[in-house]
Design an enzyme around this catalytic site. Structure first.
Site, short mmCIF file in Angstrom:
data_model
loop_
_atom_site.label_atom_id
_atom_site.label_comp_id
_atom_site.label_asym_id
_atom_site.label_seq_id
_atom_site.Cartn_x
_atom_site.Cartn_y
_atom_site.Cartn_z
N CYS A 86 0.98 -1.06 0.18
CA CYS A 86 -0.10 0.09 -0.20
C CYS A 86 0.97 1.12 -0.03
CB CYS A 86 -0.78 0.13 1.35
SG CYS A 86 -1.69 1.62 1.37
N HIS A 212 3.43 15.33 -6.14
CA HIS A 212 4.52 14.45 -6.10
C HIS A 212 4.08 13.08 -6.01
CE1 HIS A 212 8.39 12.84 -4.70
NE2 HIS A 212 7.55 11.72 -4.09
N GLU A 213 2.76 12.85 -5.29
CA GLU A 213 2.26 11.43 -5.13
C GLU A 213 1.44 11.18 -6.49
OE1 GLU A 213 2.87 9.56 -2.83
OE2 GLU A 213 3.84 11.11 -1.86
N HIS A 216 3.75 9.50 -8.81
CA HIS A 216 3.95 8.23 -8.70
C HIS A 216 2.71 7.30 -9.21
CE1 HIS A 216 7.47 8.54 -6.32
NE2 HIS A 216 6.91 8.92 -5.14
N HIS A 222 10.94 7.94 -8.34
CA HIS A 222 12.01 9.26 -7.87
C HIS A 222 13.03 9.52 -8.54
CE1 HIS A 222 10.44 8.24 -3.38
NE2 HIS A 222 9.44 9.12 -4.29
#
Ligand SMILES: *[C@@H]1O[C@H](CO)[C@@H](O)[C@H](O)[C@H]1NC(C)=O
Ligand SMILES: *[C@@H]1O[C@H](CO)[C@@H](O)[C@H](O)[C@H]1NC(C)=O
Ligand SMILES: *[C@@H]1O[C@H](CO)[C@@H](O)[C@H](O)[C@H]1NC(C)=O
Length: 475
Positions: A86, A212-213, A216, A222
């Protein structure tokens, strides 16, 4: 369509000694493809991978998982692939690529839904911040995002406190701020124990962390550029925030550029960036924890490690550095560009030194009557630490040190650093006694650890940027 036409060859050459049965091989291949280690360019409709491509993908996965890079599918590698997730594993060690791609959404029109809201900000401000975060990415790619408020969205955004509602619990204030799953899972979680803000150097900026998230969630790993949005470490609020070239290139490698055809020519749409600054710009430049020397460092209130530079302070955790914030937002009344700082385990007070003055705080509250004049030691102290051995504070300047008992009045006499500590240089930047009760000295990018005999441990100095700030080393 035959998905893994090379499977036979792999069983022989890649997996070696038939470690894996065919269904396990298939599982591994599916994993490598799903998480972007094995991928074909968007235009390619072939699903065939060469032996070399598969080996490279396994190596990349092993590198990202900190396993030995054998390129072979062994038990340890398989076990790692089977771990529940998760949030995103940190593929930060992937230094061989400019950016690591973790997977890709097959469609370009995506929906998102905000399932709950943080009490830190008005609901509308949260929605605006999330919308702005998506916009960074839609400005540079053909991706389109639409908010929905019912039904299952592709990207699902929520705030969680501790272990509630997510199998990977958050850790309270600091450290992990948020986490996201890779394509095409779509979960994006924010740690409710952070203070979420917008337009402020205080707290954690929701828009930037969301961007940023989402990076992903859309498939970017990164970046190894510490000033990229996709750098693993949050570098704090910037009023003129914009994507780094590496962020843009990474996302465009996944989804292509945002362009439209005109007269058979591609024209890129200009990305629209930056929100107006909501607070005046700070006086000093924002430091870079990876490159700047320290003014001071303490193991401060509540056992947190704080590093000081210019007008700013940031925390150091086992996972790297926390957000860079203004010193003033934590220690009200304290100036920037400090000479030295020390937190006393004996009295729980924190002392800050600058020029010919010193400040005393209990937690984050300035004690009455401070700042006071430094009279018993010369001005411009360069470093300070609390030594558990004799419960005294040590002040350093040039090649000298002074021992100071906080609870007794005494004349302080300078002594040579080399008369007490073996192997410690003069003209230090900063010092502290850390959680492991060991003393550390800092100067430039170097740091020295001292053992019980007050000798520098073997193998030191080491790099502060690498070991303390956990910055990636290029080349
Ligand atoms: C890998 O795991 C299987 C099943 O658990 C076991 O039988 C085998 O001996 C393991 N191989 C190695 C090399 O550890
Ligand atoms: C995606 O959305 C745009 C407008 O937002 C629309 O013109 C386009 O048809 C959509 N594409 C798909 C595949 O739904
Ligand atoms: C202390 O530092 C200040 C500012 O750098 C400088 O002006 C002053 O001369 C220094 N004083 C001494 C005694 O070193």
């Amino acid at each position: 369509m035959l998905l893994f036409p090379l499977l036979g060859a792999l069983a022989l050459s890649v997996y070696g000694k038939s470690l894996m049965d065919p269904s396990t091989e298939e599982e591994a291949m599916a994993y490598l493809k799903q998480f972007g280690y094995l991928q074909k360019p968007l235009e390619s409709d072939s699903e065939e991978f060469s032996l070399e491509e598969v080996q490279k993908a396994i190596e990349a996965f092993q590198l990202a998982s900190q396993l030995p890079e054998s390129g072979l599918m062994d038990n340890a590698t398989l076990e790692r692939m089977r771990q529940p997730r998760c949030g995103l594993e940190d593929p930060f060690n992937q230094v061989t690529l400019r950016y690591l791609l973790l997977g890709r959404w097959r469609k370009k029109n995506l929906t998102y839904r905000i399932y709950n809201y943080t009490p830190d900000m008005p609901k509308e401000k949260v929605r605006e911040a999330i919308k702005a975060a998506f916009k960074y990415w839609s400005d540079v790619t053909p991706l389109k995002f639409r908010e929905i408020d019912y039904g299952r969205a592709d990207i699902r955004i929520s705030f969680h406190q501790g272990g509630v509602g997510c199998s990977r619990p958050f850790d309270g204030p600091g450290k992990v701020l948020a986490h996201a799953d890779i394509p095409e899972l779509g979960t994006v979680h924010f740690d409710e124990d952070e203070e979420w803000t917008e337009g402020s150097y205080f707290g954690v900026n929701l828009r930037i962390i969301a961007a940023h998230e989402l990076g992903h969630a859309l498939g970017l790993g990164h970046s190894r550029f510490s000033n990229a949005l996709m750098a693993p470490v949050y570098s704090g609020y910037k009023s003129n925030f914009r994507l780094h070239d590496d962020d843009v290139k990474g996302m465009q490698a996944l989804y292509g550029k945002n362009c439209f055809c005109k007269n058979d020519k591609y024209e890129e749409k200009k990305p629209v960036t930056t929100l107006a600054p909501a607070v005046p710009t700070p006086t000093g430049p924002m430091p870079d924890p990876c490159h700047d020397d320290l003014d001071a460092i303490i193991l401060g209130p509540y056992g947190k490690t704080y590093a000081f530079k210019g007008d700013y302070v940031w925390t150091i955790t086992d996972y790297g550095t926390g957000p860079v914030t203004k010193i003033q937002s934590l220690w009200k009344g304290l100036p920037g560009n400090l000479d030295a700082a020390v937190h006393s385990k004996r009295t729980k007070r924190t002392y800050f030194f600058k020029g010919d003055k010193f400040w005393r705080y209990t937690d984050f509250k300035l004690n009455y009557g401070y700042p006071k004049a430094l009279t018993r030691v010369p001005p411009n102290i360069s470093a300070a630490l609390f030594w558990e051995g004799n419960q005294k504070i040590f002040l350093f300047k040039g090649d000298d040190y002074w021992q100071w008992d906080e609870l007794a009045w005494s004349i302080l006499q300078p002594k040579k650093i080399s008369s007490l500590f073996t192997g410690v240089p003069g003209k230090l930047d900063a010092a502290l006694t850390w959680k492991n009760s060991k003393i550390y000295f800092f100067k430039g990018d170097k740091y020295w650890r001292v053992n019980k005999q007050l000798r520098v441990d073997r193998g030191y100095p080491l790099s502060k940027a690498e070991r303390w700030m956990q910055c990636i080393h290029l080349d």
